[in-house]
Design a protein around this motif. Structure first.
Motif, PDB file in Angstrom:
ATOM      1  N   ASN A  65      -2.845  13.021  44.765  1.00 40.86           N
ATOM      2  CA  ASN A  65      -4.157  12.568  44.152  1.00 40.86           C
ATOM      3  C   ASN A  65      -4.114  12.580  42.563  1.00 40.86           C
ATOM      4  OD1 ASN A  65      -5.621  12.917  46.551  1.00 40.86           O
ATOM      5  ND2 ASN A  65      -5.827  14.964  46.366  1.00 40.86           N
ATOM      6  N   LYS A  66      -4.732  11.427  41.883  1.00 39.61           N
ATOM      7  CA  LYS A  66      -4.658  11.076  40.809  1.00 39.61           C
ATOM      8  C   LYS A  66      -6.106  11.678  40.157  1.00 39.61           C
ATOM      9  CE  LYS A  66      -1.850   7.105  40.563  1.00 39.61           C
ATOM     10  NZ  LYS A  66      -1.637   5.705  40.385  1.00 39.61           N
ATOM     11  N   ASP A  67      -6.431  11.645  38.876  1.00 40.17           N
ATOM     12  CA  ASP A  67      -7.491  12.086  38.267  1.00 40.17           C
ATOM     13  C   ASP A  67      -7.730  11.033  37.140  1.00 40.17           C
ATOM     14  OD1 ASP A  67     -10.044  13.354  37.010  1.00 40.17           O
ATOM     15  OD2 ASP A  67      -9.484  14.976  38.508  1.00 40.17           O
ATOM     16  N   GLN A  68      -9.179  11.080  36.645  1.00 38.57           N
ATOM     17  CA  GLN A  68      -9.364  10.205  35.489  1.00 38.57           C
ATOM     18  C   GLN A  68      -9.265  11.294  34.188  1.00 38.57           C
ATOM     19  OE1 GLN A  68      -9.398   6.921  35.307  1.00 38.57           O
ATOM     20  NE2 GLN A  68      -8.704   7.265  37.422  1.00 38.57           N
ATOM     21  N   ASP A  69      -9.415  12.291  34.171  1.00 41.79           N
ATOM     22  CA  ASP A  69      -9.473  13.461  33.260  1.00 41.79           C
ATOM     23  C   ASP A  69      -8.144  13.674  32.913  1.00 41.79           C
ATOM     24  OD1 ASP A  69     -12.290  13.373  33.147  1.00 41.79           O
ATOM     25  OD2 ASP A  69     -12.259  15.053  34.580  1.00 41.79           O
ATOM     26  N   PRO A  70      -7.673  13.885  31.770  1.00 40.79           N
ATOM     27  CA  PRO A  70      -6.478  14.094  31.194  1.00 40.79           C
ATOM     28  C   PRO A  70      -5.973  15.514  31.562  1.00 40.79           C
ATOM     29  CG  PRO A  70      -7.526  13.313  29.213  1.00 40.79           C
ATOM     30  CD  PRO A  70      -8.644  13.410  30.384  1.00 40.79           C
ATOM     31  N   TYR A  71      -4.726  15.624  32.370  1.00 46.15           N
ATOM     32  CA  TYR A  71      -4.201  16.888  32.763  1.00 46.15           C
ATOM     33  C   TYR A  71      -2.730  16.648  33.059  1.00 46.15           C
ATOM     34  CZ  TYR A  71      -3.396  21.486  34.949  1.00 46.15           C
ATOM     35  OH  TYR A  71      -3.041  22.507  35.080  1.00 46.15           O
ATOM     36  N   TYR A  72      -1.885  17.463  32.700  1.00 49.39           N
ATOM     37  CA  TYR A  72      -0.336  17.244  32.509  1.00 49.39           C
ATOM     38  C   TYR A  72       0.136  18.479  33.311  1.00 49.39           C
ATOM     39  CZ  TYR A  72      -1.449  13.957  28.922  1.00 49.39           C
ATOM     40  OH  TYR A  72      -2.157  12.891  28.356  1.00 49.39           O
ATOM     41  N   PHE A  73       1.004  18.010  34.313  1.00 50.15           N
ATOM     42  CA  PHE A  73       1.658  18.854  35.118  1.00 50.15           C
ATOM     43  C   PHE A  73       3.308  19.112  34.510  1.00 50.15           C
ATOM     44  CE2 PHE A  73      -0.377  16.565  38.931  1.00 50.15           C
ATOM     45  CZ  PHE A  73      -1.324  17.391  39.010  1.00 50.15           C
ATOM     46  N   PRO A  74       3.570  20.503  34.067  1.00 50.64           N
ATOM     47  CA  PRO A  74       4.672  20.507  33.408  1.00 50.64           C
ATOM     48  C   PRO A  74       6.101  20.277  34.340  1.00 50.64           C
ATOM     49  CG  PRO A  74       3.585  22.687  33.766  1.00 50.64           C
ATOM     50  CD  PRO A  74       2.856  21.556  34.271  1.00 50.64           C
ATOM     51  N   ALA A  75       7.172  19.895  34.148  1.00 54.49           N
ATOM     52  CA  ALA A  75       8.235  19.654  35.087  1.00 54.49           C
ATOM     53  C   ALA A  75       9.482  19.938  34.215  1.00 54.49           C
ATOM     54  CB  ALA A  75       8.261  18.288  35.247  1.00 54.49           C
ATOM     55  N   HIS A  76      10.312  20.401  35.167  1.00 55.78           N
ATOM     56  CA  HIS A  76      11.513  21.149  34.410  1.00 55.78           C
ATOM     57  C   HIS A  76      12.914  20.804  35.199  1.00 55.78           C
ATOM     58  CE1 HIS A  76       8.589  24.365  33.492  1.00 55.78           C
ATOM     59  NE2 HIS A  76       8.816  23.909  32.532  1.00 55.78           N
ATOM     60  N   LEU A  77      14.106  20.539  34.608  1.00 56.65           N
ATOM     61  CA  LEU A  77      15.213  20.597  35.176  1.00 56.65           C
ATOM     62  C   LEU A  77      15.805  21.667  34.990  1.00 56.65           C
ATOM     63  CD1 LEU A  77      17.498  18.666  36.164  1.00 56.65           C
ATOM     64  CD2 LEU A  77      18.444  18.424  33.826  1.00 56.65           C
ATOM     65  N   HIS A  78      16.241  22.369  36.140  1.00 58.18           N
ATOM     66  CA  HIS A  78      16.840  23.692  36.309  1.00 58.18           C
ATOM     67  C   HIS A  78      18.332  23.681  36.767  1.00 58.18           C
ATOM     68  CE1 HIS A  78      13.162  26.210  36.010  1.00 58.18           C
ATOM     69  NE2 HIS A  78      12.340  24.820  36.649  1.00 58.18           N
ATOM     70  N   PHE A  79      19.036  24.720  36.452  1.00 57.44           N
ATOM     71  CA  PHE A  79      20.417  24.887  36.906  1.00 57.44           C
ATOM     72  C   PHE A  79      20.255  25.561  38.199  1.00 57.44           C
ATOM     73  CE2 PHE A  79      21.119  25.186  32.238  1.00 57.44           C
ATOM     74  CZ  PHE A  79      22.083  24.052  32.147  1.00 57.44           C
ATOM     75  N   GLY A  80      21.243  25.106  39.407  1.00 59.80           N
ATOM     76  CA  GLY A  80      21.020  25.949  40.751  1.00 59.80           C
ATOM     77  C   GLY A  80      20.191  25.016  41.674  1.00 59.80           C
ATOM     78  N   PRO A  81      20.290  25.167  42.722  1.00 63.03           N
ATOM     79  CA  PRO A  81      19.501  24.670  43.734  1.00 63.03           C
ATOM     80  C   PRO A  81      18.121  25.185  43.900  1.00 63.03           C
ATOM     81  CG  PRO A  81      21.057  26.245  44.626  1.00 63.03           C
ATOM     82  CD  PRO A  81      21.406  26.367  43.456  1.00 63.03           C
ATOM     83  N   GLY A 126      21.927  21.275  40.173  1.00 60.23           N
ATOM     84  CA  GLY A 126      20.575  21.595  39.710  1.00 60.23           C
ATOM     85  C   GLY A 126      19.422  21.064  40.441  1.00 60.23           C
ATOM     86  N   HIS A 127      18.259  21.194  39.930  1.00 60.57           N
ATOM     87  CA  HIS A 127      17.119  20.717  40.665  1.00 60.57           C
ATOM     88  C   HIS A 127      15.708  20.621  39.755  1.00 60.57           C
ATOM     89  CE1 HIS A 127      16.151  25.079  40.531  1.00 60.57           C
ATOM     90  NE2 HIS A 127      14.658  24.781  40.419  1.00 60.57           N
ATOM     91  N   ILE A 128      14.724  19.968  40.082  1.00 58.39           N
ATOM     92  CA  ILE A 128      13.628  19.602  39.159  1.00 58.39           C
ATOM     93  C   ILE A 128      12.647  20.090  40.194  1.00 58.39           C
ATOM     94  CG2 ILE A 128      12.308  17.802  38.666  1.00 58.39           C
ATOM     95  CD1 ILE A 128      14.547  15.941  38.103  1.00 58.39           C
ATOM     96  N   LYS A 129      11.573  20.888  39.255  1.00 53.05           N
ATOM     97  CA  LYS A 129      10.304  21.492  39.870  1.00 53.05           C
ATOM     98  C   LYS A 129       9.222  21.015  38.926  1.00 53.05           C
ATOM     99  CE  LYS A 129      11.836  25.513  42.090  1.00 53.05           C
ATOM    100  NZ  LYS A 129      12.505  27.011  41.894  1.00 53.05           N
ATOM    101  N   VAL A 130       8.199  20.637  39.561  1.00 51.30           N
ATOM    102  CA  VAL A 130       6.898  20.078  38.882  1.00 51.30           C
ATOM    103  C   VAL A 130       5.862  21.492  39.149  1.00 51.30           C
ATOM    104  CG1 VAL A 130       5.103  18.453  38.703  1.00 51.30           C
ATOM    105  CG2 VAL A 130       7.557  17.750  39.503  1.00 51.30           C
ATOM    106  N   HIS A 131       5.289  21.756  38.152  1.00 48.71           N
ATOM    107  CA  HIS A 131       4.400  23.086  38.378  1.00 48.71           C
ATOM    108  C   HIS A 131       2.948  22.556  38.168  1.00 48.71           C
ATOM    109  CE1 HIS A 131       7.680  26.201  37.618  1.00 48.71           C
ATOM    110  NE2 HIS A 131       8.078  25.137  37.137  1.00 48.71           N
ATOM    111  N   LEU A 132       2.216  23.279  38.820  1.00 51.96           N
ATOM    112  CA  LEU A 132       0.658  22.981  38.661  1.00 51.96           C
ATOM    113  C   LEU A 132       0.091  23.287  37.090  1.00 51.96           C
ATOM    114  CD1 LEU A 132      -2.250  22.403  39.771  1.00 51.96           C
ATOM    115  CD2 LEU A 132      -2.504  24.760  40.382  1.00 51.96           C
ATOM    116  N   ALA A 133       0.648  24.305  36.376  1.00 53.03           N
ATOM    117  CA  ALA A 133       0.268  24.704  35.079  1.00 53.03           C
ATOM    118  C   ALA A 133       1.501  25.214  34.288  1.00 53.03           C
ATOM    119  CB  ALA A 133      -0.917  25.669  34.847  1.00 53.03           C
ATOM    120  N   ASP A 134       1.375  25.240  32.852  1.00 51.46           N
ATOM    121  CA  ASP A 134       2.481  25.970  32.251  1.00 51.46           C
ATOM    122  C   ASP A 134       2.438  27.340  32.120  1.00 51.46           C
ATOM    123  OD1 ASP A 134       0.646  25.726  30.395  1.00 51.46           O
ATOM    124  OD2 ASP A 134       1.424  24.395  29.109  1.00 51.46           O
ATOM    125  N   SER A 135       1.432  27.936  32.311  1.00 52.39           N
ATOM    126  CA  SER A 135       1.584  29.364  32.315  1.00 52.39           C
ATOM    127  C   SER A 135       0.218  29.929  33.096  1.00 52.39           C
ATOM    128  CB  SER A 135       1.118  29.686  30.756  1.00 52.39           C
ATOM    129  OG  SER A 135      -0.341  29.106  30.523  1.00 52.39           O
TER     130      SER A 135
END
Length: 171
Positions: A65-81, A126-135
């Motif tokens: 789902n997309k939205d028209q209001d600005p919002y950003y999901f944080p994403a990280h490259l991590h070490f390990g699976p 490594g792996h990548i995770k996308v979070h709902l929020a940054d805190s």
């Protein structure tokens, strides 16, 4: 004659503008799946391309789902699976814009001081995770996740129940 020269010059300018820009990428490219990590229905992929200067460009693109209001999901490259507890962040990726469900990051120096090159990717743990929020509690919600490099990224190997919440800290 003057009109003919103007037409020729205009055509030359238009033709020049239509030419593709010099390529910025080598032919080296890999794609990994991102799997749904929570009740939020987001899947996607990460495409890794090698730039001519040897840097890596990671494009994350989600389906959901997309939205028209600005919002950003944080994403990280991590070490390990993705199922490894306390996997430290290797690199903070540019956040995914909910309006486009896309982000593009040029990978710099990793948190352990190394620089990842394309030829190192197949051995990278490594792996990548996308979070709902940054805190806050929403940081614990993983929208999308996927192993990269040496770790199995196949749909058969992905088990959402084995996913761990990652450490919010750099290595």
């Amino acid at each position: 004659m003057k009109k003919l020269a103007i037409i020729f010059l205009s055509a030359l300018i238009i033709f020049s503008c239509d030419q593709q820009k010099d390529p910025v990428y080598t032919t080296n490219e890999l794609t990994y799946n991102l799997y749904q990590g929570s009740d939020f229905n987001y899947t996607g992929k990460v495409q890794i391309k090698e730039l001519l200067n040897g840097d890596l460009e990671l494009t994350l693109e989600l389906n959901g789902n997309k939205d028209q209001d600005p919002y950003y999901f944080p994403a990280h490259l991590h070490f390990g699976p993705y199922d490894s507890p306390d996997s430290p962040i290797a690199f903070q990726l540019d956040p995914i814009d909910i309006r486009t469900l896309k982000s593009v990051t040029v990978l710099g120096q990793l948190s352990d001081g190394t620089k990842l090159k394309f030829e190192d990717l197949n051995n990278f743990d490594g792996h990548i995770k996308v979070h709902l929020a940054d805190s806050g509690p929403e940081y614990q919600v993983i929208l999308s996740v996927g192993n990269i490099g040496a770790n199995d990224n196949s749909p058969q190997a992905f088990k959402k129940e084995d996913m761990t919440v990652c450490s919010p800290y750099l290595n």
